[in-house]
Design a protein around this motif. Structure first.
Motif, PDB file in Angstrom:
ATOM      1  N   SER A  85      10.577 -29.573 -68.894  1.00 15.75           N
ATOM      2  CA  SER A  85      11.522 -30.062 -69.887  1.00 15.75           C
ATOM      3  C   SER A  85      11.297 -29.322 -71.193  1.00 15.75           C
ATOM      4  CB  SER A  85      11.294 -31.570 -70.097  1.00 15.75           C
ATOM      5  OG  SER A  85      12.150 -32.079 -71.091  1.00 15.75           O
ATOM      6  N   LEU A  86      12.251 -29.427 -72.084  1.00 15.63           N
ATOM      7  CA  LEU A  86      12.038 -28.921 -73.439  1.00 15.63           C
ATOM      8  C   LEU A  86      11.141 -29.870 -74.216  1.00 15.63           C
ATOM      9  CD1 LEU A  86      15.637 -27.630 -74.239  1.00 15.63           C
ATOM     10  CD2 LEU A  86      13.606 -26.265 -73.673  1.00 15.63           C
ATOM     11  N   ASN A  93       3.203 -29.280 -67.585  1.00 16.57           N
ATOM     12  CA  ASN A  93       4.573 -28.988 -67.148  1.00 16.57           C
ATOM     13  C   ASN A  93       5.377 -28.217 -68.193  1.00 16.57           C
ATOM     14  OD1 ASN A  93       3.975 -30.438 -64.831  1.00 16.57           O
ATOM     15  ND2 ASN A  93       4.853 -32.324 -65.609  1.00 16.57           N
ATOM     16  N   ASN A  94       4.715 -27.630 -69.183  1.00 19.90           N
ATOM     17  CA  ASN A  94       5.432 -26.859 -70.191  1.00 19.90           C
ATOM     18  C   ASN A  94       6.295 -25.790 -69.539  1.00 19.90           C
ATOM     19  OD1 ASN A  94       4.588 -28.119 -72.565  1.00 19.90           O
ATOM     20  ND2 ASN A  94       2.731 -26.881 -72.695  1.00 19.90           N
ATOM     21  N   GLN A 104      17.806 -24.668 -72.128  1.00 21.47           N
ATOM     22  CA  GLN A 104      18.663 -24.606 -73.313  1.00 21.47           C
ATOM     23  C   GLN A 104      20.116 -24.342 -72.908  1.00 21.47           C
ATOM     24  OE1 GLN A 104      17.693 -25.383 -76.576  1.00 21.47           O
ATOM     25  NE2 GLN A 104      19.912 -25.525 -76.607  1.00 21.47           N
ATOM     26  N   ASP A 105      20.294 -23.496 -71.902  1.00 20.49           N
ATOM     27  CA  ASP A 105      21.641 -23.231 -71.381  1.00 20.49           C
ATOM     28  C   ASP A 105      22.251 -24.516 -70.815  1.00 20.49           C
ATOM     29  OD1 ASP A 105      23.810 -21.376 -70.628  1.00 20.49           O
ATOM     30  OD2 ASP A 105      23.136 -21.784 -68.572  1.00 20.49           O
ATOM     31  N   GLY A 180      15.264 -33.035 -68.159  1.00 15.33           N
ATOM     32  CA  GLY A 180      14.516 -31.825 -67.828  1.00 15.33           C
ATOM     33  C   GLY A 180      15.119 -31.210 -66.585  1.00 15.33           C
ATOM     34  N   ALA A 181      14.254 -30.613 -65.766  1.00 12.88           N
ATOM     35  CA  ALA A 181      14.754 -29.975 -64.550  1.00 12.88           C
ATOM     36  C   ALA A 181      13.657 -29.868 -63.509  1.00 12.88           C
ATOM     37  CB  ALA A 181      15.302 -28.590 -64.867  1.00 12.88           C
TER      38      ALA A 181
END
Length: 189
Positions: A85-86, A93-94, A104-105, A180-181
């Motif tokens: 995630s940002l 998990n950075n 960001q996209d 996040g993703a």
């Protein structure tokens, strides 16, 4: 075609190796999506069981203790799966530079009206070790996750988060927002 030309130049053993590689990007995406389905389903089941037996503070413990083990279980056959995630809760998990760009996209596209289903991203990138297939799929905050990632956290949840994740950045979300993703990669050659 590229695999056949390379295999022809390198010999029969290379041809056998080329035949074991996934045929195309679509096949790799399907494999990635199956791993996400398994990982997320198993994690959600563990969270629901923990929450029903001891409340949302137990959910924090599941994420801290079981999520890495579940990810490891689904990281087989050359695949690596994780979440990023940002605004991470777990600094392990950075997001790397590539992941940050995709996240960001995703945020920009969602703000412009795209749906989460439109945001899956697959790409073959070069690395120091050769070609790597990378895949990301957004995680949208659902109602189950608000208790630990929302704006209004119970004191017991806050305490568990502080105990397990003293550098937490992952609160303040609303249902339906980009949390996040899932991020996957597989070394190709």
């Amino acid at each position: 075609m590229r695999y056949l030309i390379i295999a022809g130049l390198l010999g029969v053993s290379s041809l056998a190796a080329a035949e074991t590689r996934p045929a195309n990007l679509d096949e790799l995406q399907l494999q990635a999506q199956e791993r996400i389905k398994g990982f997320s389903g198993e994690l959600k089941a563990a969270l629901k069981a923990a929450i029903s037996s001891g409340g949302f503070p137990n959910g924090v413990q599941v994420c801290q203790q079981q999520a890495p083990l579940i990810a490891q279980k689904w990281s087989t056959d050359g695949w690596q799966i994780g979440r990023t995630s940002l605004k991470v809760r777990n600094s392990d998990n950075n997001a790397d530079d590539w992941e940050q760009q995709i996240l960001q996209d995703y945020a920009d596209k969602l703000a412009s009206g795209s749906t989460p289903a439109q945001l899956k991203h697959a790409e073959v990138v070069s690395s120091d070790n050769g070609e790597v297939f990378r895949y990301m799929q957004p995680i949208m905050l659902d109602t189950l996750c608000v208790a630990c990632h929302g704006s209004q956290l119970a004191e017991a949840v806050k305490q568990q988060i502080q105990q397990h994740y003293p550098n937490d950045l992952a609160t303040g979300y609303n249902p339906g927002e980009l949390r996040g993703a899932f991020t996957l990669q597989k070394q190709l050659y």
